[in-house]
Write an enzyme that holds these catalytic residues in place. Structure first.
Site, PDB file in Angstrom:
ATOM      1  N   CYS A 189       0.794  -1.230   0.000  1.00  0.00           N
ATOM      2  CA  CYS A 189       0.000   0.000   0.000  1.00  0.00           C
ATOM      3  C   CYS A 189       0.825   1.279   0.000  1.00  0.00           C
ATOM      4  O   CYS A 189       0.301   2.345  -0.332  1.00  0.00           O
ATOM      5  CB  CYS A 189      -0.958   0.005   1.190  1.00  0.00           C
ATOM      6  SG  CYS A 189      -2.308  -1.171   1.020  1.00  0.00           S
ATOM      7  N   GLN A 190       2.062   1.213   0.406  1.00  0.00           N
ATOM      8  CA  GLN A 190       2.891   2.417   0.365  1.00  0.00           C
ATOM      9  C   GLN A 190       3.218   2.748  -1.089  1.00  0.00           C
ATOM     10  O   GLN A 190       3.571   1.857  -1.855  1.00  0.00           O
ATOM     11  CB  GLN A 190       4.187   2.179   1.147  1.00  0.00           C
ATOM     12  CG  GLN A 190       4.969   3.446   1.445  1.00  0.00           C
ATOM     13  CD  GLN A 190       6.250   3.167   2.208  1.00  0.00           C
ATOM     14  OE1 GLN A 190       7.003   2.264   1.846  1.00  0.00           O
ATOM     15  NE2 GLN A 190       6.505   3.903   3.262  1.00  0.00           N
ATOM     16  N   PRO A 318       8.316  -6.034  -4.600  1.00  0.00           N
ATOM     17  CA  PRO A 318       9.130  -4.964  -5.202  1.00  0.00           C
ATOM     18  C   PRO A 318      10.140  -4.289  -4.285  1.00  0.00           C
ATOM     19  O   PRO A 318      10.957  -3.503  -4.764  1.00  0.00           O
ATOM     20  CB  PRO A 318       8.070  -3.956  -5.670  1.00  0.00           C
ATOM     21  CG  PRO A 318       6.924  -4.135  -4.724  1.00  0.00           C
ATOM     22  CD  PRO A 318       6.907  -5.615  -4.407  1.00  0.00           C
ATOM     23  N   TYR A 319      10.091  -4.565  -2.986  1.00  0.00           N
ATOM     24  CA  TYR A 319      10.981  -3.869  -2.053  1.00  0.00           C
ATOM     25  C   TYR A 319      11.845  -4.862  -1.282  1.00  0.00           C
ATOM     26  O   TYR A 319      11.576  -6.064  -1.266  1.00  0.00           O
ATOM     27  CB  TYR A 319      10.171  -3.019  -1.071  1.00  0.00           C
ATOM     28  CG  TYR A 319       9.394  -1.915  -1.730  1.00  0.00           C
ATOM     29  CD1 TYR A 319      10.032  -0.769  -2.191  1.00  0.00           C
ATOM     30  CD2 TYR A 319       8.017  -2.018  -1.912  1.00  0.00           C
ATOM     31  CE1 TYR A 319       9.319   0.251  -2.807  1.00  0.00           C
ATOM     32  CE2 TYR A 319       7.298  -1.000  -2.529  1.00  0.00           C
ATOM     33  CZ  TYR A 319       7.954   0.130  -2.976  1.00  0.00           C
ATOM     34  OH  TYR A 319       7.250   1.131  -3.594  1.00  0.00           O
ATOM     35  N   MET A 322       8.944  -4.360   3.667  1.00  0.00           N
ATOM     36  CA  MET A 322       7.906  -3.376   3.949  1.00  0.00           C
ATOM     37  C   MET A 322       7.530  -3.537   5.402  1.00  0.00           C
ATOM     38  O   MET A 322       7.156  -4.622   5.848  1.00  0.00           O
ATOM     39  CB  MET A 322       6.686  -3.569   3.038  1.00  0.00           C
ATOM     40  CG  MET A 322       5.569  -2.554   3.288  1.00  0.00           C
ATOM     41  SD  MET A 322       6.105  -0.860   2.997  1.00  0.00           S
ATOM     42  CE  MET A 322       5.090   0.019   4.192  1.00  0.00           C
ATOM     43  N   GLU A 323       7.611  -2.424   6.127  1.00  0.00           N
ATOM     44  CA  GLU A 323       7.504  -2.438   7.579  1.00  0.00           C
ATOM     45  C   GLU A 323       6.088  -2.594   8.092  1.00  0.00           C
ATOM     46  O   GLU A 323       5.707  -1.966   9.097  1.00  0.00           O
ATOM     47  CB  GLU A 323       8.117  -1.154   8.142  1.00  0.00           C
ATOM     48  CG  GLU A 323       7.431   0.139   7.714  1.00  0.00           C
ATOM     49  CD  GLU A 323       7.965   0.770   6.445  1.00  0.00           C
ATOM     50  OE1 GLU A 323       7.732   1.961   6.236  1.00  0.00           O
ATOM     51  OE2 GLU A 323       8.619   0.059   5.654  1.00  0.00           O
ATOM     52  N   HIS A 347      16.522  -3.031   9.579  1.00  0.00           N
ATOM     53  CA  HIS A 347      15.904  -1.801   9.065  1.00  0.00           C
ATOM     54  C   HIS A 347      14.398  -1.817   9.303  1.00  0.00           C
ATOM     55  O   HIS A 347      13.824  -0.854   9.833  1.00  0.00           O
ATOM     56  CB  HIS A 347      16.206  -1.666   7.569  1.00  0.00           C
ATOM     57  CG  HIS A 347      15.642  -0.428   6.955  1.00  0.00           C
ATOM     58  ND1 HIS A 347      16.341   0.757   6.895  1.00  0.00           N
ATOM     59  CD2 HIS A 347      14.437  -0.174   6.376  1.00  0.00           C
ATOM     60  CE1 HIS A 347      15.601   1.683   6.313  1.00  0.00           C
ATOM     61  NE2 HIS A 347      14.441   1.137   5.987  1.00  0.00           N
ATOM     62  N   GLU A 348      13.744  -2.907   8.914  1.00  0.00           N
ATOM     63  CA  GLU A 348      12.282  -2.963   9.050  1.00  0.00           C
ATOM     64  C   GLU A 348      11.869  -2.979  10.521  1.00  0.00           C
ATOM     65  O   GLU A 348      10.841  -2.396  10.886  1.00  0.00           O
ATOM     66  CB  GLU A 348      11.725  -4.188   8.311  1.00  0.00           C
ATOM     67  CG  GLU A 348      12.089  -4.268   6.834  1.00  0.00           C
ATOM     68  CD  GLU A 348      11.810  -2.987   6.069  1.00  0.00           C
ATOM     69  OE1 GLU A 348      10.868  -2.253   6.428  1.00  0.00           O
ATOM     70  OE2 GLU A 348      12.547  -2.703   5.105  1.00  0.00           O
ATOM     71  N   HIS A 351      11.762   0.444  11.927  1.00  0.00           N
ATOM     72  CA  HIS A 351      10.542   1.165  11.549  1.00  0.00           C
ATOM     73  C   HIS A 351       9.442   1.034  12.611  1.00  0.00           C
ATOM     74  O   HIS A 351       8.495   1.828  12.613  1.00  0.00           O
ATOM     75  CB  HIS A 351      10.004   0.639  10.217  1.00  0.00           C
ATOM     76  CG  HIS A 351      10.507   1.380   9.027  1.00  0.00           C
ATOM     77  ND1 HIS A 351      10.354   2.739   8.867  1.00  0.00           N
ATOM     78  CD2 HIS A 351      11.142   0.942   7.904  1.00  0.00           C
ATOM     79  CE1 HIS A 351      10.875   3.112   7.712  1.00  0.00           C
ATOM     80  NE2 HIS A 351      11.371   2.048   7.106  1.00  0.00           N
ATOM     81  N   TYR A 436      16.426   8.187   2.406  1.00  0.00           N
ATOM     82  CA  TYR A 436      17.086   7.237   3.298  1.00  0.00           C
ATOM     83  C   TYR A 436      18.456   7.766   3.724  1.00  0.00           C
ATOM     84  O   TYR A 436      18.727   7.936   4.921  1.00  0.00           O
ATOM     85  CB  TYR A 436      17.278   5.892   2.594  1.00  0.00           C
ATOM     86  CG  TYR A 436      16.019   5.131   2.304  1.00  0.00           C
ATOM     87  CD1 TYR A 436      15.696   3.982   3.028  1.00  0.00           C
ATOM     88  CD2 TYR A 436      15.151   5.516   1.290  1.00  0.00           C
ATOM     89  CE1 TYR A 436      14.558   3.250   2.759  1.00  0.00           C
ATOM     90  CE2 TYR A 436      14.002   4.802   1.009  1.00  0.00           C
ATOM     91  CZ  TYR A 436      13.706   3.670   1.746  1.00  0.00           C
ATOM     92  OH  TYR A 436      12.565   2.961   1.485  1.00  0.00           O
TER      93      TYR A 436
END
Length: 667
Positions: A189-190, A318-319, A322-323, A347-348, A351, A436
């Site tokens: 959704c982002q 695609p990433y 996603m957090e 990293h996630e 978040h 980033y």
């Protein structure tokens, strides 16, 4: 102007999905001309009731009037229909009035959603979907004839179905999954794609709690805590329930369904993925999840979300990650068999504080999410691996990525600023390394300015003050200045006064380059220097004791040579260090960039093959751009072959990179 009596006789407005500007059809007045009730409508006005005195919204990527109404709770009652490739059902939004009966309508974001009916407080409501405008979609206007007192909550129930133009969902056939046994779907959704799932206030400036009631023939994962005791068997399908009690913005709404198995990887964590990938995924992640969580909690404060789980998705995700709360959605490229790519998880996880708990109010201030997260990620990894040298080593890699992003845009491009104007801009078009890494360098500069001991006291203060809220860059500035105005920091007054806030927020190009601790990178640079000689004979022992990230820094240095390697050197590089056969997508992609720069045509098919195996945009977009320069025919052929493999977001961006958008859209 139509009075209350006519309004009460009108039962409800119904969307005609074939209409470019959906018509309101009144069952009690079917002879009325289309849009009759809206003929005198203006934004901010419904039946003569002005909202002109309300504060303006501060997110240019929403059409909702969230200044007048704010979503407090969302209930998603959705069925996952794999045959029709859609979600269908209802969503109930509980919206709190921000005015004292001044607003007579609720405006929601939507994009390519079929809306069948809308009820207001259980009664049929007048509503209309307005004409689509890019990039923000088609606003849905819902009449609230009497308005609502300030603080009063109204319930809006929307019956809907997603369409084949939904940009948030990807549907995979059984053949596209590893076990070939069942279909698979997942959402992303982002930034502004939640509106293609259901009408909502699709802005990070609004946060809502959630109940998920999701029906599917396969296992469901959602961005909430599972409620296993309430799972219901409905024959060939099951009802899965999740709750999200921490308010989150719409872009963190997430669903996935398919043949999903799970295994524990920590005290508070499990990994979920396809049955065939479960063992490898568990091995990759177990032993590190608890360390990551404990390190993060020491830097900020205790984790507030209960569980922290990872869903490893199919390759077209695609990433890198996603957090999504409770369940991070992760790329399978992190499962490399060497534990070299699980930095993504740090990293996630970070978040969970920066982005999810404390959120940028719009995509114009996206650096507040990602710059802070890069900083926390590097602090987490440094604490685990033992020192600032690891922090700086990661920052060196990030600086290289930032240089490449700014070179791609151009030094003076708007998208190289920290604070980007998004008026008329799709946030996906502005997505890059800049928020980033440039954001990280700003946060790190503040850390160095006031000193680590002082900055460590600011971190929990900042995240505590803004928990469950959204803010912009200037509110961050005010918070920083407020904290360091305390008497005990009086000796920092001159240093803090020297901060060029406007320059940091609005200057294009690279930020000031800091002095890095290069102790872990020096050996990488030394080997790269040897490759400048055409007489150098490589050996696998050159890199045998290195981490994957050290190999990557070496490859990045070679990629930066003024004179590219010869074809013979490029081939020797790939063979000696096993790069073309590596299972590590980071290393493989970096090697292929060197090979393409060397014009090594024997590597081009390998590039095309990798582009058919990985959907992560970090790799896909640069590789396509590189392949397009050396063999456009193969690039176009590869894209067409894998078009349906890529997520809609990735597909759209690659179309733009290859210059095939117009042709694709007109076909």
């Amino acid at each position: 102007m139509w009075g209350r009596g006519f309004l009460q006789r009108a039962r409800f407005a119904q969307l005609s999905p074939s209409s470019s500007s959906s018509r309101s059809l009144l069952s009690a007045a079917s002879a009325a001309p289309p849009n009759l009730l809206y003929s005198h409508y203006q934004r901010g006005r419904w039946f003569g009731c002005s909202t002109a005195n309300m504060a303006p919204v501060r997110d240019p990527n929403t059409l909702s009037n969230y200044d007048a109404w704010r979503t407090r709770h969302t209930t998603a009652n959705l069925k996952i229909d794999f045959t029709a490739k859609c979600l269908r059902g209802s969503v109930i939004l509980e919206l709190e009035s921000q005015t004292d009966k001044a607003s007579k309508e609720i405006v929601l974001d939507s994009s390519y959603v079929t809306v069948n009916s809308i009820k207001l407080n259980s009664a049929p409501s007048l509503w209309e979907t307005k004409a689509r405008t890019e990039p923000n979609g088609s606003p849905v206007h819902i009449a609230v004839p009497e308005g609502a007192a300030k603080g009063e909550v109204v319930k809006v129930e929307i019956e809907l179905a997603t369409t084949d133009k939904c940009t948030a969902l990807q549907w995979l056939t059984p053949a596209q999954t590893s076990d070939k046994a069942a279909p698979f779907m997942f959402s992303q959704c982002q930034a502004i794609h939640a509106r293609s799932l259901f009408p909502c206030q699709d802005t990070p400036d609004v946060k809502s709690t959630y109940d998920f009631n999701i029906t599917s023939p396969y296992v469901v994962v959602a961005s909430g805590v599972p409620v296993p005791d309430e799972t219901k068997d409905l024959g060939e399908e099951k009802l899965y329930k999740f709750q999200q009690k921490v308010p989150i913005p719409s872009y963190l709404f997430a669903l996935s369904s398919g043949e999903i198995a799970s295994a524990p990887v920590g005290k508070r964590s499990c990994v979920c993925t396809g049955p065939n990938e479960l063992k490898a995924s568990q091995w990759e992640l177990e032993g590190d999840m608890d360390k990551f969580l404990e390190a993060a909690e020491k830097i900020v404060f205790p984790y507030r979300w209960g569980e922290y789980n990872v869903l490893v998705l199919p390759p077209s995700f695609p990433y890198g990650g996603m957090e999504n709360p409770i369940f991070t959605f992760a790329t399978p490229t992190i499962i490399s068999g060497d534990k070299q790519n699980i930095d993504v998880i740090a990293h996630e996880l970070a978040h969970s504080w920066s982005g999810n708990l404390v959120t940028s109010c719009s995509w114009e201030h996206f650096w507040l999410n990602e710059g802070w997260t890069m900083y926390l990620e590097r602090r987490i990894l440094a604490s685990i691996h033992g020192g600032d040298a690891h922090f700086d080593f990661s920052a060196i890699r990030g600086w290289k990525a930032l240089e490449e992003a700014i070179k791609e845009y151009g030094e003076d491009h708007e998208f190289t600023k920290l604070c980007i104007s998004h008026k008329g801009i799709d946030p996906d078009d502005a997505f890059s390394t800049v928020p980033y890494e440039k954001g990280f360098h700003f946060v790190w500069s503040l850390d160095r300015l006031v000193g680590r001991e002082n900055f460590d006291k600011f971190i929990p203060y900042y995240f505590g003050k803004w928990s469950n809220k959204s803010l912009d860059s200037y509110e961050f500035k005010d918070t920083f200045l407020e904290f360091f105005s305390a008497p005990e920091y009086s000796d920092l007054k001159d240093k803090i006064a020297s901060i060029d806030w406007e320059g940091r927020f609005h200057s294009t190009g690279l930020p000031p380059k800091p002095e890095f601790d290069t102790s872990l990178a020096d050996v990488c640079y030394e080997l790269a220097e040897k490759w400048k000689s055409k007489d150098f004979t490589p050996s696998p022992s050159d890199v045998a004791s290195w981490t994957g990230n050290q190999v990557l820094v070496f490859l990045n240095a070679v990629q930066d040579f003024e004179e590219p390697l010869t074809v013979e050197q490029s081939q020797a590089l790939g063979k000696a260090y096993g790069l073309s056969e590596s299972k590590n997508a980071e290393l493989k992609a970096a090697y292929y960039h060197i090979a393409m720069r060397s014009k090594d045509a024997s590597a081009y098919q390998g590039v095309a093959d990798l582009l058919g195996e990985v959907g992560r945009m970090k790799f896909v977009r640069p590789l396509f751009r590189g392949l397009n320069k050396v063999d456009r025919e193969l690039a176009l052929k590869t894209f067409e072959k894998n078009r349906e493999f890529y997520h809609p977001i990735c597909r759209q961006m690659v179309e733009k990179d290859l210059g095939v958008s117009e042709a694709a859209n007109s076909s």
